[in-house]
Design an enzyme around this catalytic site. Structure first.
Site, short mmCIF file in Angstrom:
data_model
loop_
_atom_site.label_atom_id
_atom_site.label_comp_id
_atom_site.label_asym_id
_atom_site.label_seq_id
_atom_site.Cartn_x
_atom_site.Cartn_y
_atom_site.Cartn_z
N GLY A 1 0.83 -1.20 0.00
CA GLY A 1 0.00 0.00 0.00
C GLY A 1 0.86 1.25 0.00
N GLY B 1 0.86 5.31 1.40
CA GLY B 1 0.23 6.30 2.26
C GLY B 1 0.74 7.69 1.94
N VAL C 1 4.61 0.92 1.41
CA VAL C 1 4.92 -0.24 2.24
C VAL C 1 4.99 -1.47 1.33
CG1 VAL C 1 4.19 -1.65 4.20
CG2 VAL C 1 3.76 0.81 4.23
N LYS D 1 8.77 -0.16 4.97
CA LYS D 1 8.17 1.13 4.63
C LYS D 1 9.26 2.07 4.14
CE LYS D 1 4.84 4.44 6.35
NZ LYS D 1 3.82 4.67 7.37
N ASP E 1 -2.90 9.38 15.25
CA ASP E 1 -3.42 9.09 13.91
C ASP E 1 -4.04 7.69 13.86
OD1 ASP E 1 -4.04 9.70 11.29
OD2 ASP E 1 -2.08 9.15 10.49
P1 ATP Z 1 -1.50 7.31 5.95
O1 ATP Z 1 -0.29 7.69 5.18
O2 ATP Z 1 -2.51 8.41 5.94
O3 ATP Z 1 -1.16 6.81 7.31
P2 ATP Z 1 -1.93 4.58 5.31
O4 ATP Z 1 -1.95 4.15 6.74
O5 ATP Z 1 -2.85 3.84 4.42
O6 ATP Z 1 -2.23 6.11 5.19
P3 ATP Z 1 0.82 3.65 5.17
O7 ATP Z 1 0.98 3.68 6.63
O8 ATP Z 1 1.95 4.13 4.34
O9 ATP Z 1 -0.46 4.48 4.72
O10 ATP Z 1 0.50 2.15 4.80
C1 ATP Z 1 0.05 1.81 3.53
C2 ATP Z 1 -0.66 0.47 3.61
O11 ATP Z 1 0.29 -0.57 3.77
C3 ATP Z 1 -1.61 0.34 4.78
O12 ATP Z 1 -2.88 0.84 4.46
C4 ATP Z 1 -1.62 -1.16 5.01
O13 ATP Z 1 -2.58 -1.74 4.14
C5 ATP Z 1 -0.25 -1.60 4.56
N1 ATP Z 1 0.66 -1.84 5.69
C6 ATP Z 1 1.33 -0.93 6.41
N2 ATP Z 1 2.12 -1.49 7.33
C7 ATP Z 1 1.95 -2.83 7.19
C8 ATP Z 1 2.50 -4.00 7.86
N3 ATP Z 1 3.38 -3.89 8.85
N4 ATP Z 1 2.09 -5.21 7.44
C9 ATP Z 1 1.19 -5.32 6.44
N5 ATP Z 1 0.63 -4.29 5.78
C10 ATP Z 1 1.02 -3.06 6.14
MG MG Z 2 -0.61 4.02 7.92
#
Ligand code: ATP
Ligand code: MG
Length: 481
Positions: free
Chosen positions: A17, A19, A24, A39, A133
């Site tokens: 995903g 963000g 990530v 990440k 958050d």
């Molecule tokens: P924001 O940037 O507003 O926090 P977000 O939480 O969707 O939005 P990220 O924290 O960058 O953005 O994470 C992107 C996506 O990656 C998440 O929505 C989740 O689906 C996935 N993800 C993040 N960390 C993990 C992890 N440790 N294991 C599995 N999936 C993860």
């Molecule tokens: Mg996030």
């Protein structure tokens, strides 16, 4: 750009995903023969020292918490091109946001999951950290060796230690989940800010709808008829705008949710409450979803507002005042990439957020696309009752922006209908709402290039108060390169 097939000893497998700050990846740790999540800070952010520092402080704070209820960080490093990354445990069962893709959850399961998220928050609070958050995409699910699922809090990008938080002035968090004090400069944040966000998560899991602005929340029983009144009160107490009236701690909220989960039977659809089995041991599979239909107050109803705010709130540090006064009336503003330019009336251009947006917040394919928000008070953008005047404009290369904009509703405002828009550069559809709380007006537009030349679609949201409608002037001024 450095091609990422491998990061250090971690072999990248697929993108999980993206963000506001980065991407990530699912990767494999060849030394330990185990899956991990990596990440990586987005390239456009990595030259910003403040964002880099914030990104790495997330990793350090996660380590500091050192709780099995909080995602574990194993490693930290830098790519050859300078982008920092950190390596964390992989949550194999997705996030609460993934569960919500199929609509609201059985009530008992919604309550148990929220309780587990609250216990995770409590673990952070005990380590002196306020998350700031908490939202469904930051609550991860991981299968434990015994087959039960663990709930892990992730993403402390905006977190600060309790000691630091008292002096914080930045509005941070995500619209719908953010308590009012987080949007108030200098208000001082404590653990009760997370209680509010947890209440928002519980509300969404139970109703399928992101709550509205603080103090203007649709009673959950209107969205989920049959919801136990005590459960509704429990959720609304967490969502009190006045933090003195909230549950005093995340733990107190968790206890009440756990108690309610054991007594609740989901009456909304005649279900027999069999969902309780699905949630046994914490977060089981959502195998008994109620058939709650999303009406006009459904999830899509709040999405556009959230979308605009995501650009405002998602990247809390990206305030960049690059306003350029110009000869014609108004103020011309541009986003960080320089691709979007538009003009807003004088007085609207006090604050600019130029850091882009994630079109996923409008229900479009996820990504990080150019976007800007300019307003007289961005900190209150998420509050429809605040009478903010401003514009959000975001590009989307993929998906059907018109269809998504057509699906939007703004409960609390009066819908005035839609019209076609045709200008020199753009054509599309404009939808308008008036009589929003605080006498505000709201316009949403989905635009495509007027000529035959292909170009990105643009989503525009305009907030205004009294006076002549500024919509067409703003749309005419919009340029995308
Ligand atoms: P924001 O940037 O507003 O926090 P977000 O939480 O969707 O939005 P990220 O924290 O960058 O953005 O994470 C992107 C996506 O990656 C998440 O929505 C989740 O689906 C996935 N993800 C993040 N960390 C993990 C992890 N440790 N294991 C599995 N999936 C993860
Ligand atoms: Mg996030």
């Amino acid at each position: 750009m450095h091609s990422v097939g491998r990061i250090g000893r971690y072999r990248l497998e697929r993108r999980l995903g993206t963000g506001a700050f980065g991407t990530v990846w699912l990767a494999h740790d060849d030394e330990l023969d185990a899956p991990v999540a990596v990440k990586v800070l987005a390239e456009n952010w990595s030259h910003r020292l403040d964002v880099r520092e914030r990104f790495l402080s997330e990793a350090r704070l996660l380590r500091k918490a050192a709780s099995p209820r909080v995602v574990q960080v194993h490693d930290i490093g830098e790519l050859p091109d300078g982008r920092p990354y950190f390596v964390m445990e992989y949550a194999d069962a997705g996030t609460l946001a993934d569960l919500l893709d199929d609509g609201p959850l059985p009530v008992a399961e919604a309550l148990r999951l929220t309780a587990l998220a609250a216990r995770s928050a409590q673990a952070l609070h005990e380590a002196g950290i306020v998350h700031r958050d908490i939202k469904p995409s930051n609550v991860l699910l991981r299968t434990a060796p015994d087959g039960t699922r663990r709930v892990l809090l992730a993403d402390l990008g905006l977190a600060k230690s309790l000691a630091e938080a008292s002096g914080l002035t930045l509005a941070a968090g995500s619209a719908g989940y953010r308590p009012p004090e987080q949007a108030e400069p200098g208000a001082g944040i404590d653990a009760r800010a997370d209680v509010y966000s947890l209440g928002a998560v519980g509300y969404q899991l139970a109703t399928g709808t992101v709550p509205g602005a603080p103090g203007r929340i649709v009673p959950p029983r209107r969205l989920r008829p049959g919801l136990d009144p005590g459960v509704a009160r429990t959720l609304l107490r967490a969502l009190e705008p006045d933090r003195e009236r909230r549950w005093p701690t995340a733990e107190a909220f968790a206890r009440e949710l756990e108690r309610a989960a054991t007594t609740d039977t989901d009456g909304s659809d005649g279900s027999d409450g069999s969902d309780a089995a699905g949630a046994a041991g914490g977060a089981g599979p959502p195998d008994a979803r109620p058939r709650v239909r999303r009406g006009r107050l459904g999830r899509r109803g709040t999405v556009a507002l959230t979308a605009a705010v995501a650009a405002v709130a998602g990247a809390g540090v990206a305030l960049a005042l690059t306003l350029r006064p110009s000869a014609p009336p108004g103020v011309r503003v541009a986003d960080a990439t320089g691709r979007i330019e538009l003009r807003v009336p004088d007085g609207w251009g006090r604050q600019l957020r130029d850091s882009g947006w994630d079109p996923r917040t409008l229900g479009l394919p996820a990504g990080h696309e150019p976007g800007l928000a300019v307003a007289d008070d961005l900190g209150r953008w998420q509050d429809l009752g605040a009478g903010v005047r401003g514009v959000f404009a975001g590009l989307s290369e993929h998906g059907d922006v018109t269809a998504r904009v057509n699906a939007v509703d703004h409960p609390g405002c009066h819908y005035d209908g839609s019209r076609a828009y045709t200008g020199d550069r753009w054509r599309g559809r404009v939808r308008a709402w008036t009589r929003c709380p605080g006498e505000g007006r709201l316009t949403e537009a989905a635009l495509v290039p007027a000529g035959a030349a292909p170009g990105p679609q643009v989503y525009v949201q305009i907030r205004q108060r009294d006076g002549a409608d500024a919509t067409d002037g703003i749309l005419r001024s919009l340029r995308v390169t």
